[in-house]
Design a protein around this motif. Structure first.
Motif, PDB file in Angstrom:
ATOM      1  N   VAL A   3      -7.539   0.563  -2.761  1.00  0.00           N
ATOM      2  CA  VAL A   3      -6.228   1.191  -2.586  1.00  0.00           C
ATOM      3  C   VAL A   3      -5.766   1.821  -3.900  1.00  0.00           C
ATOM      4  O   VAL A   3      -5.274   2.960  -3.934  1.00  0.00           O
ATOM      5  CB  VAL A   3      -5.189   0.165  -2.091  1.00  0.00           C
ATOM      6  N   LYS A  12      -7.914   4.978  -4.722  1.00  0.00           N
ATOM      7  CA  LYS A  12      -7.553   6.142  -3.920  1.00  0.00           C
ATOM      8  C   LYS A  12      -6.187   6.703  -4.329  1.00  0.00           C
ATOM      9  O   LYS A  12      -5.949   7.905  -4.236  1.00  0.00           O
ATOM     10  CB  LYS A  12      -7.547   5.765  -2.438  1.00  0.00           C
ATOM     11  N   ALA A  13      -5.298   5.825  -4.786  1.00  0.00           N
ATOM     12  CA  ALA A  13      -3.948   6.272  -5.148  1.00  0.00           C
ATOM     13  C   ALA A  13      -3.886   6.877  -6.553  1.00  0.00           C
ATOM     14  O   ALA A  13      -3.318   7.953  -6.758  1.00  0.00           O
ATOM     15  CB  ALA A  13      -2.976   5.087  -5.045  1.00  0.00           C
ATOM     16  N   GLN A  21       1.182   3.990  -3.078  1.00  0.00           N
ATOM     17  CA  GLN A  21       0.901   5.404  -2.849  1.00  0.00           C
ATOM     18  C   GLN A  21       2.085   6.272  -3.279  1.00  0.00           C
ATOM     19  O   GLN A  21       1.900   7.375  -3.819  1.00  0.00           O
ATOM     20  CB  GLN A  21       0.569   5.640  -1.375  1.00  0.00           C
ATOM     21  N   GLU A  22       3.287   5.756  -3.090  1.00  0.00           N
ATOM     22  CA  GLU A  22       4.481   6.517  -3.470  1.00  0.00           C
ATOM     23  C   GLU A  22       4.595   6.642  -4.989  1.00  0.00           C
ATOM     24  O   GLU A  22       4.807   7.746  -5.513  1.00  0.00           O
ATOM     25  CB  GLU A  22       5.733   5.840  -2.904  1.00  0.00           C
ATOM     26  N   ALA A  64       2.289   6.337  -7.177  1.00  0.00           N
ATOM     27  CA  ALA A  64       1.131   7.035  -7.736  1.00  0.00           C
ATOM     28  C   ALA A  64       1.266   8.553  -7.642  1.00  0.00           C
ATOM     29  O   ALA A  64       0.502   9.282  -8.284  1.00  0.00           O
ATOM     30  CB  ALA A  64      -0.147   6.576  -7.036  1.00  0.00           C
ATOM     31  N   ARG A  65       2.224   9.041  -6.868  1.00  0.00           N
ATOM     32  CA  ARG A  65       2.459  10.485  -6.793  1.00  0.00           C
ATOM     33  C   ARG A  65       2.902  11.048  -8.135  1.00  0.00           C
ATOM     34  O   ARG A  65       2.748  12.244  -8.395  1.00  0.00           O
ATOM     35  CB  ARG A  65       3.522  10.808  -5.744  1.00  0.00           C
ATOM     36  N   VAL A  93       0.839  -1.207   0.000  1.00  0.00           N
ATOM     37  CA  VAL A  93       0.000   0.000   0.000  1.00  0.00           C
ATOM     38  C   VAL A  93       0.865   1.244   0.000  1.00  0.00           C
ATOM     39  O   VAL A  93       0.651   2.185  -0.776  1.00  0.00           O
ATOM     40  CB  VAL A  93      -0.956   0.001   1.207  1.00  0.00           C
ATOM     41  N   SER A  94       1.862   1.258   0.865  1.00  0.00           N
ATOM     42  CA  SER A  94       2.753   2.416   0.958  1.00  0.00           C
ATOM     43  C   SER A  94       3.511   2.645  -0.346  1.00  0.00           C
ATOM     44  O   SER A  94       3.643   3.787  -0.816  1.00  0.00           O
ATOM     45  CB  SER A  94       3.741   2.212   2.113  1.00  0.00           C
TER      46      SER A  94
END
Length: 286
Positions: free
Chosen positions: A225, A228-229, A188-189, A191-192, A184-185
């Motif tokens: 997940v 949202k990302a 999210q990284e 996807a920035r 997940v982390s």
């Protein structure tokens, strides 16, 4: 319109055979051609596909391009070329002359070469040609993606950023529960970066169940997940056919994601099923 961005075609009966799949694989070791695929996909509303080359033989890139020349259902092709090969640039120039050639796919092992000057120089050539880089990686390799993306973003001044497409949700295990926190982390990284996309593919495969569950609720914690990302503009559909057949029928693979994205509205559904693919691969489709 529906564009399936992840299919494989091959023919073990060729005189030279095929390097993949393995002859011992009773499911996959058979002739798999566009007509076989269309029998399953067209009834589900699919209008085109992007083929992803699984063979490491350079000339198999040409084999697919030749196949596509007589098959309008193939709207794009992601080739298989190794940036560590001395003839990478020549081969890239050769195949990218065909407008259906939309990029290459690399495995996670290649990302260990990010610090290599020649490797990165070849990766930059993809950005120069406005081609796309598909990544077949596991959760551990996700941590290497930001360095790759930042390098191409910074070095490609004045040109379009190289688009990166994460394949098969980066291999995370799907078990009906919230996915691994480290994955997940990492998702999210990566996807920035606005030029990174993700295929919502490999869901059934990553359950490890035969057959895989058909209820979208089983997959929702994982897809949530990604949603949202990456949001509505950077998630794309891919079936991973025929590999997916080991775990679920084609119509089930598509229904799982259709059940997730349809409630979000027609605009979101159109983006997921074809518009985002058009943007990611710069496809020549209406």
């Amino acid at each position: 319109m529906i564009i399936d961005t992840h299919t494989h075609f091959y023919d073990p009966t060729r005189s030279e055979g095929v390097p993949w799949p393995n002859p011992n694989d009773e499911l996959l070791y058979r002739t798999v051609m566009p007509d076989d695929y269309k029998k399953l996909a067209v009834p589900e509303g699919v209008t085109g596909t992007v083929v992803v080359e699984a063979s490491k033989w350079v000339e198999d890139n040409q084999w697919i391009l030749d196949l596509a020349s007589n098959e309008p259902f193939i709207v794009g092709f992601v080739g298989n070329l190794n940036p560590n090969d001395a003839d990478f640039a020549d081969n890239l120039n050769r195949f990218s002359a065909n407008p259906l050639f939309r990029g290459i796919r690399l495995g996670g092992g290649h990302l260990q070469s990010i610090g290599d000057k020649d490797f990165m120089k070849n990766i930059e050539k993809l950005a120069e040609k406005e081609l796309t880089l598909d990544l077949l990686i596991n959760p551990d390799a996700l941590r290497n993606v930001p360095a790759l993306v930042e390098h191409t973003c910074c070095r490609q001044s004045g040109s379009a950023k190289m688009r990166v497409v994460i394949n098969h949700i980066a291999g995370v295990r799907v078990d009906g529960n919230p996915p691994d926190a480290a994955w997940v982390s990492a998702i999210q990284e990566v996807a920035r970066y606005p030029n990174v996309y993700c295929k919502v593919s490999g869901l059934a495969e990553h359950t490890g169940q035969t057959p895989a569950p058909e209820d979208v609720a089983y997959y929702t914690p994982t897809i949530d997940v990604l949603w949202k990302a990456f949001g509505e503009d950077r998630l794309i559909y891919g079936s991973n056919w025929p590999v997916s057949e080991r775990f679920a029928q084609y119509k089930v693979v598509q229904k799982i994601v259709d059940d997730y994205f349809s409630p979000k509205g027609d605009e979101v559904k159109a983006k997921f099923f074809w518009q985002n693919a058009k943007a990611a691969y710069q496809l020549n489709v209406a």
